[in-house]
Write a protein that holds these residues in place. Structure first.
Motif, PDB file in Angstrom:
ATOM      1  N   GLY A   1       1.034  -1.391  -0.032  1.00  0.00           N
ATOM      2  CA  GLY A   1      -0.211  -0.218   0.412  1.00  0.00           C
ATOM      3  C   GLY A   1       0.554   1.169   0.471  1.00  0.00           C
ATOM      4  N   GLN A   2       1.945   1.162  -0.527  1.00  0.00           N
ATOM      5  CA  GLN A   2       2.890   2.684  -0.382  1.00  0.00           C
ATOM      6  C   GLN A   2       1.860   3.353  -1.247  1.00  0.00           C
ATOM      7  N   HIS A   3       2.221   2.653  -2.789  1.00  0.00           N
ATOM      8  CA  HIS A   3       1.229   3.446  -3.147  1.00  0.00           C
ATOM      9  C   HIS A   3       0.077   3.268  -3.625  1.00  0.00           C
ATOM     10  N   TYR A   4      -0.684   3.848  -3.174  1.00  0.00           N
ATOM     11  CA  TYR A   4      -2.437   3.765  -3.640  1.00  0.00           C
ATOM     12  C   TYR A   4      -3.616   4.161  -4.466  1.00  0.00           C
ATOM     13  N   ASP A   5      -3.415   5.400  -4.705  1.00  0.00           N
ATOM     14  CA  ASP A   5      -3.629   6.175  -5.888  1.00  0.00           C
ATOM     15  C   ASP A   5      -3.941   5.202  -7.404  1.00  0.00           C
ATOM     16  N   GLU A   6      -5.577   5.277  -7.762  1.00  0.00           N
ATOM     17  CA  GLU A   6      -6.136   4.222  -8.312  1.00  0.00           C
ATOM     18  C   GLU A   6      -4.623   4.524  -9.901  1.00  0.00           C
TER      19      GLU A   6
ATOM     20  N   ASP B   1      14.093  -1.128  -5.085  1.00  0.00           N
ATOM     21  CA  ASP B   1      14.853  -0.538  -4.152  1.00  0.00           C
ATOM     22  C   ASP B   1      14.267   0.509  -3.118  1.00  0.00           C
ATOM     23  N   VAL B   2      13.079   0.481  -2.938  1.00  0.00           N
ATOM     24  CA  VAL B   2      12.053   1.130  -2.389  1.00  0.00           C
ATOM     25  C   VAL B   2      11.872   0.651  -1.361  1.00  0.00           C
ATOM     26  N   ASN B   3      11.033   1.580  -0.253  1.00  0.00           N
ATOM     27  CA  ASN B   3      11.115   1.256   1.614  1.00  0.00           C
ATOM     28  C   ASN B   3      10.145   0.590   1.324  1.00  0.00           C
ATOM     29  N   SER B   4       9.026  -0.124   0.827  1.00  0.00           N
ATOM     30  CA  SER B   4       8.698  -1.874   1.091  1.00  0.00           C
ATOM     31  C   SER B   4       9.417  -2.744   0.813  1.00  0.00           C
TER      32      SER B   4
ATOM     33  N   PRO C   1      17.744   8.353  -0.517  1.00  0.00           N
ATOM     34  CA  PRO C   1      17.445   6.956   0.041  1.00  0.00           C
ATOM     35  C   PRO C   1      16.958   5.568  -0.428  1.00  0.00           C
ATOM     36  N   GLU C   2      17.234   5.865  -1.898  1.00  0.00           N
ATOM     37  CA  GLU C   2      16.763   4.734  -2.573  1.00  0.00           C
ATOM     38  C   GLU C   2      18.400   3.576  -2.987  1.00  0.00           C
ATOM     39  N   GLU C   3      19.507   4.574  -2.727  1.00  0.00           N
ATOM     40  CA  GLU C   3      20.743   3.637  -2.356  1.00  0.00           C
ATOM     41  C   GLU C   3      20.317   2.989  -0.809  1.00  0.00           C
TER      42      GLU C   3
ATOM     43  N   LEU D   1       9.209  13.738 -13.335  1.00  0.00           N
ATOM     44  CA  LEU D   1       9.880  14.246 -12.000  1.00  0.00           C
ATOM     45  C   LEU D   1       9.296  14.068 -11.138  1.00  0.00           C
ATOM     46  N   HIS D   2      10.078  13.493 -10.652  1.00  0.00           N
ATOM     47  CA  HIS D   2      10.249  13.196  -9.415  1.00  0.00           C
ATOM     48  C   HIS D   2      11.007  12.556  -7.486  1.00  0.00           C
ATOM     49  N   ARG D   3      11.916  12.671  -8.138  1.00  0.00           N
ATOM     50  CA  ARG D   3      13.297  12.429  -6.954  1.00  0.00           C
ATOM     51  C   ARG D   3      13.302  13.260  -6.134  1.00  0.00           C
TER      52      ARG D   3
ATOM     53  N   VAL E   1       2.248  13.776 -14.316  1.00  0.00           N
ATOM     54  CA  VAL E   1       2.700  14.256 -13.255  1.00  0.00           C
ATOM     55  C   VAL E   1       3.468  13.800 -11.577  1.00  0.00           C
ATOM     56  N   HIS E   2       4.003  12.781 -11.506  1.00  0.00           N
ATOM     57  CA  HIS E   2       4.005  12.172 -10.145  1.00  0.00           C
ATOM     58  C   HIS E   2       3.108  12.822  -8.921  1.00  0.00           C
ATOM     59  N   PRO E   3       2.460  12.181  -8.170  1.00  0.00           N
ATOM     60  CA  PRO E   3       1.550  12.660  -6.738  1.00  0.00           C
ATOM     61  C   PRO E   3       3.061  13.444  -5.614  1.00  0.00           C
ATOM     62  N   ARG E   4       4.085  13.409  -6.112  1.00  0.00           N
ATOM     63  CA  ARG E   4       4.993  13.508  -4.934  1.00  0.00           C
ATOM     64  C   ARG E   4       5.599  15.122  -5.483  1.00  0.00           C
ATOM     65  N   GLY E   5       5.273  15.110  -6.848  1.00  0.00           N
ATOM     66  CA  GLY E   5       5.764  16.590  -7.277  1.00  0.00           C
ATOM     67  C   GLY E   5       4.692  17.176  -8.027  1.00  0.00           C
TER      68      GLY E   5
HETATM   69  C1  UD1 Z   1       8.721   5.778  -4.080  1.00  0.00           C
HETATM   70  C2  UD1 Z   1      10.473   5.048  -4.184  1.00  0.00           C
HETATM   71  C3  UD1 Z   1      11.248   5.686  -5.720  1.00  0.00           C
HETATM   72  C4  UD1 Z   1      10.823   6.183  -6.426  1.00  0.00           C
HETATM   73  C5  UD1 Z   1       9.058   6.392  -6.706  1.00  0.00           C
HETATM   74  C6  UD1 Z   1       8.387   5.692  -7.909  1.00  0.00           C
HETATM   75  C7  UD1 Z   1      11.013   5.151  -1.654  1.00  0.00           C
HETATM   76  C8  UD1 Z   1      11.986   5.429  -0.847  1.00  0.00           C
HETATM   77  N1  UD1 Z   1      10.639   5.582  -2.715  1.00  0.00           N
HETATM   78  O1  UD1 Z   1       9.082   7.587  -4.798  1.00  0.00           O
HETATM   79  O2  UD1 Z   1      11.901   5.654  -5.715  1.00  0.00           O
HETATM   80  O3  UD1 Z   1      11.472   6.228  -8.085  1.00  0.00           O
HETATM   81  O4  UD1 Z   1       8.736   5.478  -5.802  1.00  0.00           O
HETATM   82  O5  UD1 Z   1       7.034   6.061  -7.710  1.00  0.00           O
HETATM   83  O6  UD1 Z   1      10.499   4.276  -1.459  1.00  0.00           O
HETATM   84  N2  UD1 Z   1       1.402  10.341  -3.190  1.00  0.00           N
HETATM   85  C9  UD1 Z   1       0.333   9.552  -2.884  1.00  0.00           C
HETATM   86  N3  UD1 Z   1      -0.549   9.103  -4.102  1.00  0.00           N
HETATM   87  C10 UD1 Z   1       0.183   7.518  -3.622  1.00  0.00           C
HETATM   88  C11 UD1 Z   1       1.272   7.527  -3.311  1.00  0.00           C
HETATM   89  C12 UD1 Z   1       2.318   8.510  -3.504  1.00  0.00           C
HETATM   90  O7  UD1 Z   1      -0.728  10.984  -3.248  1.00  0.00           O
HETATM   91  O8  UD1 Z   1      -0.418   6.642  -4.467  1.00  0.00           O
HETATM   92  C13 UD1 Z   1       2.967  10.830  -2.994  1.00  0.00           C
HETATM   93  C14 UD1 Z   1       2.222  11.107  -0.781  1.00  0.00           C
HETATM   94  O9  UD1 Z   1       1.839  12.513  -0.918  1.00  0.00           O
HETATM   95  C15 UD1 Z   1       3.519  10.948  -0.418  1.00  0.00           C
HETATM   96  C16 UD1 Z   1       4.186  11.197  -2.329  1.00  0.00           C
HETATM   97  O10 UD1 Z   1       3.767  11.106  -2.879  1.00  0.00           O
HETATM   98  O11 UD1 Z   1       3.927  11.629   0.616  1.00  0.00           O
HETATM   99  C17 UD1 Z   1       5.694  10.500  -2.021  1.00  0.00           C
HETATM  100  O12 UD1 Z   1       5.642   8.594  -1.831  1.00  0.00           O
HETATM  101  P1  UD1 Z   1       6.613   7.553  -1.486  1.00  0.00           P
HETATM  102  O13 UD1 Z   1       6.060   6.399  -1.565  1.00  0.00           O
HETATM  103  O14 UD1 Z   1       6.749   8.145   0.112  1.00  0.00           O
HETATM  104  O15 UD1 Z   1       7.514   7.886  -2.204  1.00  0.00           O
HETATM  105  P2  UD1 Z   1       7.862   8.058  -4.228  1.00  0.00           P
HETATM  106  O16 UD1 Z   1       8.046   9.736  -3.719  1.00  0.00           O
HETATM  107  O17 UD1 Z   1       6.811   7.478  -4.778  1.00  0.00           O
END
Ligand code: UD1
Ligand code: UDP
Length: 356
Positions: free
Chosen positions: A35-40, A94-97, A127-129, A201-203, A233-237
């Protein structure tokens, strides 16, 4: 039973061919989604596109700081592993999971197999390294995508018997979906022009600091003067990039994150790609699309020596895109064993290791 621990978008792409190959062996498998990533658009769409089996369980840990997220995954996985006693835990990338699962399994004396072992950026601010180095120390089987990774593992004292150079499962997924990547359909769906560049972009180093992000937005606007820019656009950025006015340029199109098939179809038809993604560096290498990577280093140098990738700074990305547009696409010899058969190779090693 083999437990696969998946959590983030790139995990799904890497695991699909491994799970498919292992299913031919008849061995029981359990797919655990943290469930680290959860958006559809970050999760379910990949299960559909890649024909992945529905997760047997979703731990629904969600987002948080590194410690909060990693710890939540560990607590939930410890319970899961104790209840189910898998004979092997397979982790990806290399993710947190990935690190959370490897650490819990190792402490419970459950063997760990790491798919995509040995990649190194030598940049411990990523963090991945940190995750990569620790996971490889904890893994009984290290599956390697690129020859130089074997040397990295040896240099860190990983026993050579644990290391298997099998090729790249992310490329298995790409090659097995080639006939589904319909660039014309994506062009019509999103009203894309004939010639465009894709940007992702999402780093953290690029999108967490508003000032750095604003600098990159300025560069993306300059690129848009050369070619239309399409950016899922990745949700992070999302917030920081839109706050910096990313969509203010008429030739910048922002999209929701795309599903796998649509995304690779868009990349396949692109004149150039600007990215900080790991997987996209590899996919563009096989597709022959020029890739400008906005990072000071890469854990995937083979995409430079055998592919279309080039590392760029914010200062040189615009001329680099101009050069790429002028030079056009270039086919190179593919990296060794990036041939679509990594999944079956992994399955054979796993079967041999676990024994009849
Ligand atoms: C994670 C990985 C990264 C990988 C990327 C792939 C770690 C440390 N990082 O980064 O190596 O390149 O996934 O995409 O594991 N968010 C949402 N919806 C989601 C998921 C995330 O809105 O479904 C938002 C949240 O605000 C969250 C932020 O994105 O805090 C970051 O999510 P997170 O899973 O912590 O790390 P990523 O940047 O996605
Ligand atoms: N990807 C996708 N849709 C997008 C962006 C990326 O399907 O909008 C795919 C991409 O093809 C690659 C994977 O997601 O296979 C990589 O994910 P990401 O760039 O998020 O992670 P990284 O590889 O940097 O860890």
């Amino acid at each position: 039973m083999i437990a696969h621990v998946l959590g983030a978008r790139p995990n799904f792409v890497k695991a699909a061919p491994v799970i498919a190959a292992l299913s031919e062996t008849g061995r029981e498998q359990r797919v655990i989604h943290t469930g680290q990533h959860y958006d559809e658009r970050m999760s379910e769409v990949f299960f559909r596109d890649l024909g992945l089996p529905e997760p047997d369980v979703n731990l629904e840990v969600g987002s948080g700081s590194h410690a909060v997220q990693t710890a939540a995954i560990m607590v939930a996985l410890e319970k899961e592993f104790i209840e189910r006693s898998p004979e092997l835990v397979m982790v990806y990338g290399d993710v947190n999971s990935t690190i959370a699962a490897a650490l819990v399994a190792a402490k419970l004396h459950i063997p760990v197999a790491h798919v995509e072992a040995g990649l190194r950026s030598f940049d411990m601010t990523m963090p991945e390294e940190v995750n990569r180095r620790l996971v490889d120390q904890l893994s009984n089987l290290c599956f390697v995508t690129s020859p130089e990774a074997v040397g990295h593992l040896a240099a860190e004292g990983v026993d050579v018997d644990r290391v298997h150079f099998v090729g790249n499962p992310m490329i298995d997924t790409l090659l097995s979906h080639l006939d589904k990547f319909d660039t014309e359909a994506v062009r019509r769906s999103y009203d894309l022009p004939e010639r465009y560049a894709v940007a992702t972009l999402h780093r953290p180093a690029n999108v967490d600091d508003p000032e750095i992000a604003a600098g990159l937005v300025k560069r993306l606007h300059e690129i848009a003067e050369l070619v239309d820019v399409v950016m899922p656009v990745h949700p992070r950025g999302r917030k920081v990039l839109t706050d910096a006015g990313l969509d203010a340029h008429p030739r910048v199109r922002l999209l929701e994150p795309l599903g796998y098939v649509e995304f690779v179809a868009a990349v396949r038809g692109a004149a150039a790609v600007v990215t900080d993604s790991g997987g996209v560096q590899e996919e563009t290498t096989i597709l022959g699309v020029p890739c400008l990577t906005l990072r000071p280093n890469t854990e995937r140098p083979i995409t430079i020596t055998h592919g279309t990738n080039r590392l760029v700074t914010a200062d040189d990305v615009v001329p680099a895109v101009a050069e790429a547009l002028a030079a056009g696409r270039g086919e190179r010899e593919h990296p060794p064993l990036w041939d679509g058969h990594a999944g079956p190779r992994i399955a054979r090693v796993v079967e041999g290791w676990l024994g009849g």
